[in-house]
Write a protein that holds these residues in place. Structure first.
Motif, PDB file in Angstrom:
ATOM      1  N   GLU A 136      18.219  -4.324  48.445  1.00 18.57           N
ATOM      2  CA  GLU A 136      19.072  -4.426  49.635  1.00 18.57           C
ATOM      3  C   GLU A 136      20.548  -4.266  49.283  1.00 18.57           C
ATOM      4  O   GLU A 136      21.374  -4.031  50.161  1.00 18.57           O
ATOM      5  N   GLY A 137      20.877  -4.396  47.994  1.00 17.64           N
ATOM      6  CA  GLY A 137      22.279  -4.256  47.594  1.00 17.64           C
ATOM      7  C   GLY A 137      22.527  -3.195  46.544  1.00 17.64           C
ATOM      8  O   GLY A 137      23.671  -2.774  46.341  1.00 17.64           O
ATOM      9  N   TYR A 138      21.457  -2.752  45.880  1.00 18.68           N
ATOM     10  CA  TYR A 138      21.616  -1.797  44.795  1.00 18.68           C
ATOM     11  C   TYR A 138      20.520  -0.739  44.849  1.00 18.68           C
ATOM     12  O   TYR A 138      19.455  -0.962  45.432  1.00 18.68           O
ATOM     13  N   ALA A 139      20.782   0.402  44.219  1.00 27.33           N
ATOM     14  CA  ALA A 139      19.806   1.488  44.178  1.00 27.33           C
ATOM     15  C   ALA A 139      18.604   1.069  43.329  1.00 27.33           C
ATOM     16  O   ALA A 139      18.741   0.245  42.411  1.00 27.33           O
ATOM     17  N   PRO A 140      17.422   1.614  43.615  1.00 30.49           N
ATOM     18  CA  PRO A 140      16.229   1.233  42.856  1.00 30.49           C
ATOM     19  C   PRO A 140      16.373   1.369  41.347  1.00 30.49           C
ATOM     20  O   PRO A 140      15.943   0.486  40.600  1.00 30.49           O
ATOM     21  N   PHE A 141      16.975   2.472  40.873  1.00 26.85           N
ATOM     22  CA  PHE A 141      17.163   2.630  39.435  1.00 26.85           C
ATOM     23  C   PHE A 141      18.089   1.553  38.874  1.00 26.85           C
ATOM     24  O   PHE A 141      17.914   1.095  37.741  1.00 26.85           O
ATOM     25  N   GLN A 142      19.080   1.146  39.666  1.00 33.59           N
ATOM     26  CA  GLN A 142      19.988   0.094  39.217  1.00 33.59           C
ATOM     27  C   GLN A 142      19.275  -1.250  39.140  1.00 33.59           C
ATOM     28  O   GLN A 142      19.522  -2.045  38.226  1.00 33.59           O
ATOM     29  N   VAL A 143      18.374  -1.498  40.086  1.00 32.32           N
ATOM     30  CA  VAL A 143      17.576  -2.724  40.055  1.00 32.32           C
ATOM     31  C   VAL A 143      16.719  -2.742  38.793  1.00 32.32           C
ATOM     32  O   VAL A 143      16.639  -3.755  38.085  1.00 32.32           O
ATOM     33  N   THR A 144      16.075  -1.619  38.498  1.00 35.56           N
ATOM     34  CA  THR A 144      15.208  -1.547  37.325  1.00 35.56           C
ATOM     35  C   THR A 144      16.000  -1.681  36.037  1.00 35.56           C
ATOM     36  O   THR A 144      15.577  -2.381  35.106  1.00 35.56           O
ATOM     37  N   LEU A 145      17.157  -1.022  35.969  1.00 37.21           N
ATOM     38  CA  LEU A 145      17.987  -1.129  34.774  1.00 37.21           C
ATOM     39  C   LEU A 145      18.443  -2.563  34.550  1.00 37.21           C
ATOM     40  O   LEU A 145      18.366  -3.087  33.427  1.00 37.21           O
ATOM     41  N   GLY A 146      18.909  -3.220  35.617  1.00 32.72           N
ATOM     42  CA  GLY A 146      19.319  -4.609  35.485  1.00 32.72           C
ATOM     43  C   GLY A 146      18.172  -5.503  35.058  1.00 32.72           C
ATOM     44  O   GLY A 146      18.340  -6.407  34.214  1.00 32.72           O
TER      45      GLY A 146
END
Length: 330
Positions: free
Chosen positions: A51-61
């Protein structure tokens, strides 16, 4: 899991004796329940993160914080990462199949499907695994009781989805990505068993290296498909931190202990509890819709899991499987 983290647990102990049991403060049933809760809530955390970040960013985090937890344990235990270009080459493939790819697919899937459905799709992973093992692993033949338990569990998943209604109202693209993520796990398990079994490295070392490689893979891919965030929403960020530290790092450490104590077959049964918890979390916290078929299907899933675990004839093989390179999931 996805979700849960999917390290190469027990991959390196194919030809070595099982480690001696240590007396633990919490019984394995309690740790099994905690692991189920962590991975069940992971789908909710993915939903909040996207809801706040792109899917790839969620996975990277997720991978960054998960790797940090496992790396800290490696430092405390003074374990070294594996050596050899061949080993790292195999780890690159296993990291893609068991971490980078399924984690990303689940994150993208939850852009269009509820977290409850993503958690249910995750429960199909053992079924994919059984079908693939019949073809790829001639030494891994499932028993009739296990087939019955998995079949009942699969029927429970179909009940939750409302298969008799033709899956009306489901987003095909998102559902397909979630199912593909679940398929990626057993493909990765089989690859690990064929390439990293008996490598001479500790399970913890291999798993830490795998998570590290997956983090590097996402660090390379993410900038190509996303732009750097201009703002950092707090709640989604906290969800990503929890998803990584708990759903990937801590969950791996708990599962690592479970596999060593009760064997991979029993530890893998956590997969059946994940959709039940994911559904409850999605409904209670996110307000996702719930029909009568969901709790009924959940009961059927639990019945299948219970049948799969309560097989007296499989006790000896399950102990022996602690020596086999059967990786378990994130």
């Amino acid at each position: 899991m996805s979700v849960a983290t999917t390290p190469v647990t027990a991959a390196s102990s194919a030809h070595s004796p099982a480690p001696p049991r240590r007396r633990r403060a919490l019984g394995w049933h309690v740790r099994f329940g905690v692991l189920s809760l962590i991975w069940g809530f992971s789908f909710l955390l993915i939903k909040v993160g996207t809801e706040g970040y792109a899917p790839f960013q969620v996975t990277l985090g997720r991978l960054v914080f998960g790797t940090a937890v496992v790396a800290a344990v490696l430092v405390v235990k003074r374990e070294r990462l594996p050596r050899g270009a061949r080993t790292w080459g195999h780890l690159t493939v296993s990291a893609l199949l068991l971490n980078a790819l399924p984690f990303s697919l689940f994150a993208y899937a939850e852009l269009t499907i509820p977290s409850t459905l993503a958690g249910i799709c995750n429960a199909t992973s053992p079924l994919w695994g059984m079908a693939l093992s019949l073809v790829a692993l001639s030494e891994d033949r499932p028993t009739r009781r296990r087939v019955a338990g998995l079949g009942i569990g699969f029927f429970g998943v179909l009940t939750v989805l409302g298969a008799w209604q033709g899956f009306s109202g489901l987003d095909f693209g998102g559902t397909a990505m979630a199912l593909l993520a679940s398929l990626s796990y057993p493909i990765g398990w089989i690859y690990v068993r064929r390439t990293l079994a008996g490598s001479g490295h500790s399970n913890l070392s291999l798993s830490g290296a795998q998570l590290l490689v997956a983090t590097v893979e996402l660090a390379v891919v993410t900038p190509l498909f996303t732009s750097f965030p201009t703002h950092f929403p707090v709640v989604p960020l906290l969800a990503i931190v929890a998803l990584g530290a708990l759903g990937t790092g801590l969950a791996f450490l708990i599962q690592y202990g479970l596999v060593s104590e009760v064997g991979p077959t029993t530890a893998q049964m956590v997969t059946y509890f994940i959709p039940v918890i994911a559904t409850a979390a999605g409904v209670a916290v996110l307000g996702e819709s719930l029909s009568w078929s969901t709790p009924v299907g959940a009961v059927i899933v639990l019945a299948g899991a219970a049948l799969t675990q309560s097989r007296p004839r499989d006790r000896a093989p399950d102990r022996a499987s602690r020596k086999s390179p059967r990786p378990e999931r994130s």
